[in-house]
Design a protein around this motif. Structure first.
Motif, short mmCIF file in Angstrom:
data_model
loop_
_atom_site.label_atom_id
_atom_site.label_comp_id
_atom_site.label_asym_id
_atom_site.label_seq_id
_atom_site.Cartn_x
_atom_site.Cartn_y
_atom_site.Cartn_z
N HIS A 219 124.28 54.15 48.90
CA HIS A 219 124.98 53.37 47.89
C HIS A 219 124.44 51.94 47.81
N THR A 220 123.73 51.52 48.85
CA THR A 220 123.17 50.17 48.88
C THR A 220 121.90 50.14 48.03
N ARG A 221 121.79 49.15 47.17
CA ARG A 221 120.61 49.03 46.32
C ARG A 221 119.73 47.88 46.81
N LEU A 222 118.44 48.15 46.85
CA LEU A 222 117.47 47.14 47.27
C LEU A 222 116.82 46.49 46.06
N GLN A 223 116.44 45.25 46.22
CA GLN A 223 115.65 44.53 45.22
C GLN A 223 114.31 44.14 45.85
N PHE A 224 113.28 44.08 44.99
CA PHE A 224 111.93 43.84 45.48
C PHE A 224 111.26 42.73 44.67
N CYS A 225 110.39 42.01 45.37
CA CYS A 225 109.60 40.98 44.70
C CYS A 225 108.19 40.97 45.33
N PHE A 226 107.17 40.82 44.47
CA PHE A 226 105.78 40.87 44.93
C PHE A 226 105.13 39.50 44.76
N ARG A 231 102.27 32.83 44.81
CA ARG A 231 102.77 32.99 43.44
C ARG A 231 103.43 34.36 43.27
N ALA A 232 104.64 34.35 42.70
CA ALA A 232 105.33 35.61 42.43
C ALA A 232 104.66 36.33 41.28
N LEU A 233 104.56 37.65 41.38
CA LEU A 233 103.94 38.46 40.34
C LEU A 233 105.01 39.12 39.48
N GLY A 234 104.59 39.50 38.28
CA GLY A 234 105.49 40.20 37.39
C GLY A 234 106.67 39.35 36.97
N ALA A 235 107.83 40.01 36.82
CA ALA A 235 109.03 39.32 36.34
C ALA A 235 109.90 38.82 37.49
N GLY A 236 109.38 38.88 38.72
CA GLY A 236 110.18 38.44 39.86
C GLY A 236 110.94 39.59 40.48
N TRP A 237 112.20 39.38 40.82
CA TRP A 237 112.99 40.40 41.51
C TRP A 237 113.35 41.54 40.57
N SER A 238 113.20 42.77 41.09
CA SER A 238 113.59 43.96 40.32
C SER A 238 113.99 45.05 41.31
N HIS A 239 114.55 46.12 40.78
CA HIS A 239 114.98 47.24 41.63
C HIS A 239 113.87 48.25 41.86
N SER A 240 112.71 48.03 41.26
CA SER A 240 111.61 48.97 41.44
C SER A 240 110.76 48.56 42.63
N PRO A 241 110.46 49.51 43.53
CA PRO A 241 109.60 49.18 44.67
C PRO A 241 108.11 49.16 44.32
N GLU A 242 107.78 49.34 43.03
CA GLU A 242 106.39 49.37 42.60
C GLU A 242 106.13 48.30 41.54
#
Length: 606
Positions: A219-226, A231-242
């Motif tokens: 039930h716990t949801r993780l958030q990911f940032c690359f 420098r952060a990539l993409g849109a920052g934090w998201s629920h996708s691990p990719e």
């Protein structure tokens, strides 16, 4: 004696493609119990509790039982697995003969609540329970349970005491064994992976932030940032691990890493940094093409040089060159496999051997050389008329010569007289062409020529040609036309050449003695009047000359009869045709001199 509560061991990262670990659950949810009690074990895979085909292990020894639950009363380490999972981490269950035990709820995760229960064999005798952490009192309570929130890798030691009074008076106190709670990570520190592990420049790359949650915390949801470097990539934090990177560029090895976090409870973990080097493919098979294609370029058009490579990644620098020139014609740097250079309004001097070079930091690679030739439209030709003498005379052979100073061969030349075609001639290697013409009187007029090399037709300026016709043999006539005349009559001698360019000088003769001359400035004939005497009997003739040769008429005989009235011969010269004009005076003088010389020569030969 120190009592260890071994919950699920802190999991590491599961190998890619491996089945998820099973989870062993207890009922009641305490890993410490009194001897004589039983604990029921359940095996859960990633989806649900398994009720059949479960393998059980006690101290690493397989048990024969295959059902979905197992009742135990012996201390030891227990493990399980299902058809859809791998072997669980071990759970240590203890059955103690102590009067007082400290129990902790199972399982326990970092930052999650853990229930501690101080339990005695005879609960009704206990009046007060006191809990300690590292020998320091936490709280006292008649209620048997308290809640704590241990951190991961917390090395704290817990114990409890229970106290009461005897029925005959006095008090007693019991102390539990010390307990260390080993808390399981909610999720392990992530590991960053790249696919492909050695990406090729210009191709996509997928970054994966690998970690996992135990099944009971789904039930716990993780958030990911690359991140790349800082420098952060993409849109920052998201629920996708990719994270999909559409295009990678070679900039040397770069440091990539990721973070995973939960919001409640707030846990943030960072992966180790990974050095990812993007592989650059050197340029190869450099090729130079032209537009228009080789051999079809016309002077004045734009030339487009297209330099391309069959393979190569990253930023490519293209340059264009012509043999014999130290400086490049142009240079472009872009993320593409081809580039164009436009040369506007090429001229004949732009012809030569061309090549291009491509370089993506591994050194320039050259194309084959191609020869650029231009098809040059013909320039307006120049017509010249080559004749044997300054004045064109009927019967002469003249050469019409046409030449275009510029123009790609072959060139077709056409010749015209008053826009009427006379003929044509081809010059396979360019240059010039000629046409010979035998002149007649009708060839006087305007001449021109035309040059054509299929890239356009050009016409020369007009050149005028005047044809001079030599006089024909003149005809002498007498008026009146009689063979015998009387002394005193006036006789008209008329001399006329049917052909000949004016002016024409006519001479009249009596027995080769010059009687006189007269000019016809515009052609035609001329007359001479003679008042007859007896001496005028004899042969008469005339001559005609227009500077191209004298011609003589045939002899005409005349007989004079009768006596002269006043013995004086009056000669009157009359011009019957037309009066001598001012324009014919100079020509007459020249012809007179020429005619006298010619007649003297004829008398000398006679």
């Amino acid at each position: 004696m120190l009592l260890w509560l071994l919950l699920i061991l802190a999991p590491g990262r599961q190998p890619a493609g491996a089945l998820p670990k099973a989870l062993l659950l207890l009922k009641p949810p305490w890993s410490t119990a009194f001897k004589g009690e039983t604990v029921t074990l359940f095996c859960k895979d990633h989806h649900s509790l398994a009720w059949e085909y479960v393998s059980w292990y006690h101290n690493e020894t397989p048990l024969r039982r295959q059902s979905g639950k197992l009742q135990i009363s012996k201390s030891g380490h227990y493990r399980c697995k299902t058809q859809r999972s791998s072997l669980s981490d071990p759970v240590h269950v203890q059955f103690l003969s102590d009067w007082l035990v400290l129990q902790a709820s199972h399982p326990a995760f970092e930052r999650d609540k853990v229930v501690l229960r101080c339990r005695g064999k005879e609960e009704e005798d206990i009046m007060e329970r006191t809990y300690y952490k590292n020998e320091e009192k936490i709280r006292s309570s008649y209620n048997s349970n308290i809640t704590v929130y241990p951190a991961f890798n917390d090395d704290s030691t817990y114990h409890c005491t229970a106290s009461g009074t005897y029925i005959w008076g006095g008090s007693w106190t019991e102390t539990s064994r010390p307990l260390k709670i080993q808390v399981q990570e909610l999720f392990p520190s992530p590991v960053l992976t790249a696919s492909p592990s050695w990406p090729i420049e210009g191709s996509p790359m997928t970054l994966t932030c690998e970690t996992w949650l135990p099944p009971q915390t789904s039930h716990t949801r993780l958030q990911f940032c690359f991140f790349k470097e800082h420098r952060a990539l993409g849109a920052g934090w998201s629920h996708s691990p990719e994270l999909q990177i559409p295009t990678t560029w070679s900039e040397g090895a770069a440091s990539y890493w990721c973070q995973a976090r939960t919001v409640i409870p707030r846990i943030l973990k960072t992966s180790p940094r990974s050095q990812i080097r993007v592989h650059r493919v050197p340029v190869s098979d450099v090729n130079l093409e032209t537009q228009p294609p080789v051999g079809q370029l016309i002077e004045g058009e734009d030339l487009v040089l297209i330099c391309s490579v069959a393979a190569g990644t990253g930023t490519v620098t293209f340059s264009w060159h012509r043999e014999g020139s130290e400086r490049s014609l142009g240079r472009k740097t872009q993320n593409a496999l081809s580039a164009e250079l436009r040369i506007a309004s090429v001229r004949e001097q732009d012809a030569g051997r061309y090549y291009c070079a491509a370089d993506n930091m591994d050194g320039p690679v050259l194309s084959k050389r191609i020869r650029i030739t231009l098809r040059v439209p013909v320039s307006p030709p120049v017509l010249t008329i080559r004749r044997p003498r300054s004045q064109a005379v009927e019967g002469d052979v003249v050469e019409l010569h046409c030449e275009a100073q510029r123009g790609s061969p072959p060139i077709l030349y056409r010749f015209y007289h008053e826009d009427v075609p006379l003929g044509s001639s081809s010059a396979p290697s360019g240059g010039e062409a000629s046409l010979n013409l035998s002149l007649t009187a009708e060839h006087s007029g305007n001449y021109s020529c035309e040059a054509n090399n299929s890239l356009g037709v050009q016409r020369s300026k007009m050149v005028s040609l005047s044809i001079t016709v030599p006089v024909s043999h003149p005809v002498l006539t007498l008026n009146p036309d009689v063979a015998q005349a009387m002394v005193g009559d006036v006789l008209e001698l008329r001399c006329e050449a049917q052909r000949g360019s004016p002016p024409i000088l006519y001479w009249f003769y009596h027995e080769d003695v010059i009687l006189g001359n007269t000019s016809a400035p515009f052609g035609g004939g001329a007359s001479f009047n003679l008042s007859l005497t007896t001496e005028h009997s004899g042969n008469y003739s005339c001559g005609a000359d227009n500077g191209l040769g004298a011609q003589s008429s045939e002899m005409v005989s005349l007989n004079i009869t009768g006596l002269s009235k006043n013995k004086v011969t009056h000669i009157t010269v009359g011009v019957i045709g037309c009066l001598l004009s001012m324009l014919g005076l100079a020509a007459t003088a020249a012809l007179v001199g020429r005619f006298r010389t010619q007649r003297k020569s004829e008398r000398d030969r006679a």
